[in-house]
Design a protein around this motif. Structure first.
Motif, mmCIF file in Angstrom:
data_model
loop_
_atom_site.group_PDB
_atom_site.id
_atom_site.type_symbol
_atom_site.label_atom_id
_atom_site.label_comp_id
_atom_site.label_asym_id
_atom_site.label_seq_id
_atom_site.Cartn_x
_atom_site.Cartn_y
_atom_site.Cartn_z
ATOM 1 N N SER A 45 0.812 -1.201 0.000
ATOM 2 C CA SER A 45 0.000 0.000 0.000
ATOM 3 C C SER A 45 0.856 1.265 0.000
ATOM 4 C CB SER A 45 -0.942 -0.007 1.203
ATOM 5 O OG SER A 45 -0.250 -0.427 2.350
ATOM 6 N N SER A 202 -5.215 -12.846 8.849
ATOM 7 C CA SER A 202 -4.664 -11.600 8.337
ATOM 8 C C SER A 202 -3.167 -11.596 8.528
ATOM 9 C CB SER A 202 -5.288 -10.424 9.087
ATOM 10 O OG SER A 202 -4.534 -9.262 8.869
ATOM 11 N N ARG A 317 -3.643 -6.546 -0.578
ATOM 12 C CA ARG A 317 -3.006 -5.245 -0.311
ATOM 13 C C ARG A 317 -3.420 -4.198 -1.337
ATOM 14 N NH1 ARG A 317 3.259 -6.991 0.152
ATOM 15 N NH2 ARG A 317 2.805 -9.039 0.979
ATOM 16 N N HIS A 321 -7.126 -0.260 -1.643
ATOM 17 C CA HIS A 321 -6.141 0.759 -1.343
ATOM 18 C C HIS A 321 -6.806 2.027 -0.790
ATOM 19 C CE1 HIS A 321 -2.138 2.481 -1.949
ATOM 20 N NE2 HIS A 321 -2.792 3.594 -2.155
ATOM 21 N N ASP A 323 -6.542 0.887 2.272
ATOM 22 C CA ASP A 323 -6.762 -0.128 3.284
ATOM 23 C C ASP A 323 -6.293 -1.473 2.745
ATOM 24 O OD1 ASP A 323 -7.591 -0.272 5.846
ATOM 25 O OD2 ASP A 323 -9.543 0.588 5.425
ATOM 26 N N GLU A 324 -6.402 -2.508 3.562
ATOM 27 C CA GLU A 324 -6.021 -3.835 3.096
ATOM 28 C C GLU A 324 -7.150 -4.808 3.372
ATOM 29 O OE1 GLU A 324 -2.370 -5.211 4.593
ATOM 30 O OE2 GLU A 324 -1.218 -3.567 3.764
ATOM 31 N N GLU B 200 -3.369 -2.660 11.959
ATOM 32 C CA GLU B 200 -4.216 -1.984 10.985
ATOM 33 C C GLU B 200 -3.753 -0.569 10.670
ATOM 34 O OE1 GLU B 200 -8.371 -2.262 11.790
ATOM 35 O OE2 GLU B 200 -8.188 -4.391 12.254
ATOM 36 N N GLY B 203 -5.331 5.999 11.737
ATOM 37 C CA GLY B 203 -6.529 6.621 11.184
ATOM 38 C C GLY B 203 -6.712 8.008 11.778
ATOM 39 N N ARG B 237 -8.041 6.465 6.570
ATOM 40 C CA ARG B 237 -7.260 5.405 7.216
ATOM 41 C C ARG B 237 -5.991 5.151 6.400
ATOM 42 N NH1 ARG B 237 -11.345 0.549 8.601
ATOM 43 N NH2 ARG B 237 -12.781 1.522 7.141
ATOM 44 N N SER B 239 -2.716 2.320 5.910
ATOM 45 C CA SER B 239 -2.264 0.967 6.249
ATOM 46 C C SER B 239 -0.946 1.044 7.017
ATOM 47 C CB SER B 239 -2.085 0.158 4.972
ATOM 48 O OG SER B 239 -0.911 0.571 4.323
ATOM 49 N N VAL C 186 -14.839 -4.209 5.622
ATOM 50 C CA VAL C 186 -13.568 -3.482 5.631
ATOM 51 C C VAL C 186 -13.749 -2.103 5.009
ATOM 52 C CG1 VAL C 186 -11.230 -3.423 4.681
ATOM 53 C CG2 VAL C 186 -12.123 -5.536 5.621
ATOM 54 N N THR C 189 -17.501 2.420 6.941
ATOM 55 C CA THR C 189 -17.031 3.243 8.049
ATOM 56 C C THR C 189 -17.273 2.464 9.341
ATOM 57 O OG1 THR C 189 -19.167 4.264 8.410
ATOM 58 C CG2 THR C 189 -17.714 5.341 6.839
#
Lengths: 353, 311, 351
Positions: A45, A202, A317, A321, A323-324, B200, B203, B237, B239, C186, C189
């Motif tokens: 990412s 994960s 990944r 994007h 996020d994952e 994670e 954020g 957010r 990664s 995921v 929100t």
């Protein structure tokens, strides 16, 4: 049909591929694994340009690039390799023992059993040390494997037994464990994060180095045990009686298999949580390359399983994007349809026989 | 086709709700216009129950209303830092009726409160049942609704408007004080309020109380913060790999890590350790209790912001 | 002794005394348990006073607890349980497969995708009190569940739905769909994800009268075609060849019955969230109780209602004051039952 006749008719199939062809396939999947590892180190990412990557490889490079590649991505890559290899080989071993082409540690509830054992250890005993809950992972894997083998063998004794009943029993076990974790979550809502990691599967953030250091050798040991009992597994494919006639002790073979699966699944789950479908799909793909001989099948499964998990992780990944998507989710999205395909094909071929 | 039936059912429900409510409440009521329409609140309030434990609790406690019941703060949530409201809560000693996020209507009915104060997201499917138990005041009804708006609304409903206005004036005075004392620092420092979660990454949410307090003192948002404020839901957010890239330009960081485990994973993270703000030791730790709240939490957060600028 | 024959809405059947006894005792037990359930909880009301509260001459506080908080929930459990029982019985009888149940065919997973999709895309609107929440989520769940089951049945068309294959395809499709749900969670929100989670747990907690009426009306409408189709089910039970000999278009009848059962199950999921295993277990219990050859419809409805009221009572009180999801209780009972069914799997039961 006499026993010798049975062995003779099966024997050509077992030797259908030459050693050099097998070695060739092995070399090919090994290079595929190498490529997948490189891809996993290069893609993420936080985009890094090839120049930055090259600098890292040469030992220079920015501190950020080094931290990303050598700490975050390297540890998740190692974890993916361990988990993929462990689950794929475990799948092949369970399929061999139960003579059930649909067996998979994830579908049968073994991985979620291991994951729930860890969540229980965290809840009830307050264990938070990653190296501490590894043992609960192994215990859960052992219990799950014993249960599955028992149900599988009970089914295999009957003439009308279908491979499907084992999978359905696994679905039931999964539902039961889902309910257990659901209730635990309500009683202790804060454990959501822990729970999600263990049951979804994960690799984000890079698993703990401590865990990798213990889980790696465990999976390796499982792999060695599994490959060592590959010839016994081959004779088991002819049935318990045939195996006995060939001088194998079925009970010892079963116990060896149990030990191997426990080590493989326990180590894999400790690295990546509960991942489905790798153990099912990888052996099916590999069987098309190597044929059913376990001596070749098992090492190939280790390589192909690792490639699968690595690729799924890389896809995860990139798709949401920045996020994952957890690797377990990606495997579910691709593995579900693959499973359906195997079910449909399997029945059709059996009918045609 | 089924509308009339539903309508009839609701009417019956409301009638029965009103009849049971009226027998409990003797004496005069105060009518206020709220998110749920007109609400009649008894003038004499002996017991208030809250459902969420964040903004609703803060407002009830700071207005000095008799808080008699609410959720139990999850003991296993791993809150490491003391709650800003701990002292006021201890004095009120509300009964713990149910777990966080798990409203138990029966326990609520058994407590027979005069007034219920809750967040909009607690309302969900139990709105009618709540209204049958007691008059309901809803706070945080929309992202635009600030704690000040809600404080004034609850103040008007409970006859504590003067106190509500005083609390807001106190907060404004403190904000002015911080602004004046750290004027140069504030202008020269790019800040971001980030949250850390294990595995994670980070954020930023503009709607969080600590983000609002930062903006109140005129903080210069760093890139991550600015990006969050531009998105439609005020949040962004990043990664784990993006930790450094995303917050590289921040001179100071307000980092929320709720449990000891979360804070440990942040401090041991290779990229987090490389952040300029972390290297310069310009990091103030907070937790998710400053995501949302009322006057007490806001004042507490102002203290954190002051620390961020070197106070 | 003569066997009484009854004729209701064109359905004529010979009611054996044992069947009648099961129906009456089941119904009485469900009623009694409902009264008990309406009285038990954090605010205890003795059964006598529950009846008084229901008749409108009880203590106002008791009336509030009984009629506003508990009664909708108890009634919803009865309705949903009965619908799931019927749906399961039809599926098992039509597919001629003792393990076929709508939730194993992918209905639950499909409904979850629909509901979560609306929650995530609709955002605040869907989660709040807007029309999207009261209508959008149930409708999306209904559509999602029907599509998923339709997909499973379509996949099986090419190969035939014998043996355990439908269930295996269901397992695969469900895994795929739950992957999609995780993906949506995921992307969502934090607030939307939390709301989706509440839906996914399958709880009857906090149901209001308005929802009960809507659910009851919808389920009745969906169940209406079954009144017409039920007699054909009886014919079908005699075996495909016999049914064909009697002039029944078996293929079309089977398809229509399966569709009706699947839509009914999807509708219950839409109103109550995923409540697993009831549709699987109840027809078996009904068959054992009545001693009939195929899964009996009326007995499945009665026993389904009884089972779900009991499960909901346990969900409400077992860990009081914390309420666990009703779906978790049914899974605790249903999953071991499924394993037991698989272990005693004999020829002719599963295929």
């Amino acid at each position: 049909m006499s026993l010798s006749g049975l062995v003779l008719t099966r024997a050509p199939a077992l030797r259908s591929r030459t050693v050099s062809a097998q070695a060739g396939w092995l070399a090919m999947t090994a290079s595929a694994l190498l490529l997948a590892v490189l891809l996993s180190l290069a893609v993420g990412s936080r985009g890094l340009i090839p120049g930055e990557l090259f600098d890292v490889v040469r030992g220079s490079g920015t501190a950020e690039a080094r931290a990303i590649v050598l700490e975050l991505r390297l540890s998740r890559t190692i974890a993916a390799v361990i988990a993929g290899a462990g689950l794929a080989v475990a799948g092949a071993v369970i399929q061999g023992h139960t003579r059930n082409p649909l067996a998979d540690p994830g579908l049968l509830g073994v991985t979620s059993g291991a994951a729930v054992a860890v969540v229980l250890a965290i809840f009830l005993l307050g264990i938070t040390d990653p190296a501490g809950y590894l043992w609960f992972c192994l215990l859960g894997a052992l219990l799950g494997t014993v249960l599955v083998t028992a149900v599988g063998l009970a089914g295999a004794k009957r003439r009308d037994a279908s491979p499907a009943s084992l999978v359905l029993a696994g679905a039931a076990v999964n539902a039961l464990l889902g309910a257990v974790t659901g209730v635990m979550l309500l009683l202790d809502s804060a454990s959501l994060d822990v729970y999600r990691f263990w049951t979804v599967g994960s690799l984000a953030g890079g698993p703990d180095a401590q865990v990798l250091a213990v889980a790696g050798p465990l999976v390796l040991a499982g792999l060695v045990i599994a490959i060592a009992h590959a010839p016994a597994l081959d004779s088991l494919a002819l049935g318990d009686d045939a195996a006995k006639a060939l001088g194998r002790n079925p009970l010892r073979t079963r116990l060896t298999g149990l030990a191997a699966v426990t080590l493989l699944v326990g180590g894999a789950v400790a690295c990546a949580g509960s991942l489905g479908f790798v153990g099912l799909v990888a052996p099916h793909v590999v069987r098309r390359l190597t044929g059913p001989v376990h001596r070749w099948l098992l090492p190939q499964c280790a390589l192909v399983g690792a490639v699968f998990v690595l690729l799924a992780d890389v896809v995860g990944r990139l798709v949401v994007h920045p996020d994952e998507l957890p690797v377990g989710v990606v495997l579910g999205i691709f593995g579900g349809p693959a499973f359906v395909l195997i079910v449909l094909r399997f029945r059709r071929s059996r009918r045609g026989r | 086709m089924f509308r009339p039936i539903i309508g009839a059912a609701v009417t019956v429900l409301l009638v029965s709700g009103c009849s049971s409510a009226s027998t409990q409440q003797e004496g005069a009521t105060r009518a206020v216009d709220t998110f749920l329409g007109e609400v009649k609140v008894p003038e004499k309030i002996d017991s208030v129950v809250i459902l969420d434990g964040r903004r609703d609790q803060d407002i009830v406690l700071s207005l000095g209303l008799p808080l008699t019941g609410g959720p139990q703060q999850d003991p296993a949530a791993g809150y490491e830092l003391p709650s800003p409201m701990a002292e006021a809560r201890q004095a009120a000693a509300p009964e713990e009726l149910f777990l966080e996020n798990e409203v138990n209507l029966e326990a609520l009915a058994a407590a027979a409160p005069d007034l219920i104060v809750c967040h909009e997201d607690d309302l969900g499917e139990i709105r009618e049942q709540l209204q049958a138990i007691a008059p309901v005041l809803v706070v945080a009804a929309s992202p635009e609704q600030t704690w000040q708006d809600d404080l004034l609304m609850v103040g008007a409903a409970t006859g504590t408007s003067a106190k509500a206005e005083q609390l807001i004036a106190d907060y404004d005075a403190r904000v002015a004080e911080v602004k004046e004392n750290y004027a140069d620092e504030i202008a020269a420092t790019k800040v971001s309020p980030i949250s850390w979660s294990v595995g994670e990454g980070t954020g930023v949410r503009g709607a969080r109380l600590h983000s609002r307090v930062l903006l109140d003192v005129g903080a210069q948002p760093a890139d991550g913060f600015a990006k969050a404020l531009e998105t439609p839901d005020d949040s962004v957010r990043f990664s784990p790999e993006q930790t450094l890239e995303a917050h590289q330009d921040a001179d100071a960081l307000l980092v929320s890590a709720t449990s000891a485990e979360e804070w440990r994973s942040a401090t041991e993270d290779p990229l987090f350790g490389q952040l300029p703000a972390v290297r310069a030791e310009r990091v103030v730790r907070t937790d998710r209790l400053t995501f949302e709240g009322g006057p007490i939490t806001a004042m507490h957060t102002l203290g954190l912001v002051e620390q961020l600028y070197g106070g | 002794m003569t066997v009484p024959a009854v004729r209701v809405l064109g359905v004529s059947a010979r009611l054996r005394p044992r069947y009648l006894v099961v129906l009456v005792t089941g119904a009485l037990a469900a009623l009694a348990l409902s009264v008990v359930s309406a009285g038990v909880g954090d605010y205890a009301v003795p059964p006598g006073r529950v009846v008084a509260a229901l008749l409108g001459n009880g203590d106002p506080m008791e009336e509030l607890v009984v009629t506003t908080i508990r009664l909708p929930r108890v009634l919803l459990a009865l309705v949903v349980g009965a619908a799931l029982g019927v749906s399961g019985a039809i599926t098992q009888a039509t597919a001629r497969n003792a393990l076929a149940s709508p939730d194993l065919l992918g209905v639950t997973a499909g409904a979850s995708v629909g509901a979560v999709l609306v929650i995530v895309i609709g955002g605040r609107d869907a989660a709040g009190s807007g029309i999207l929440r009261t209508v959008g989520i149930p409708v999306a769940a209904l559509i999602g569940g029907t599509i998923a089951a339709g997909l499973v049945l379509l996949l099986l068309r090419t190969t035939g739905a014998d043996g355990l294959r439908p269930l295996l395809v269901g397992v695969g499709v469900s895994a795929f769909l739950s992957g999609i749900v995780s993906w949506l969670m995921v992307v969502a929100t934090i607030n939307d994800a939390a709301r989706a989670n509440v839906w996914l747990t399958g709880t009857l907690n906090g149901r209001s009268w308005a929802e009960l009426w809507a659910a009851g009306a919808a389920l009745t409408v969906i169940a209406l075609p079954l009144v017409v189709l039920a007699p054909r089910l009886l014919t079908l039970r005699l075996g495909i060849d016999v049914a064909r000999g009697l002039g029944l278009n078996t293929g079309r009848t089977q398809a229509m019955l399966l569709l009706a059962a699947v839509v009914l199950a999807a509708a219950t999921t839409a109103v109550a969230g995923p409540i697993g295993f009831v549709a699987l277990v109840v027809p078996h219990l009904a068959r054992l109780a009545t001693g009939s050859a195929g899964p009996p419809l009326a007995a499945s409805a009665v026993l389904g209602a009884l089972l779900l009221v009991a499960a909901d009572l346990v969900a409400r009180t077992a860990f009081a004051p914390i309420q666990i999801p009703t779906g978790a209780v049914t899974a605790f009972v249903g999953a071991p039952f499924l394993i037991w069914l698989l272990i005693r799997n004999r020829r002719g039961v599963l295929t």
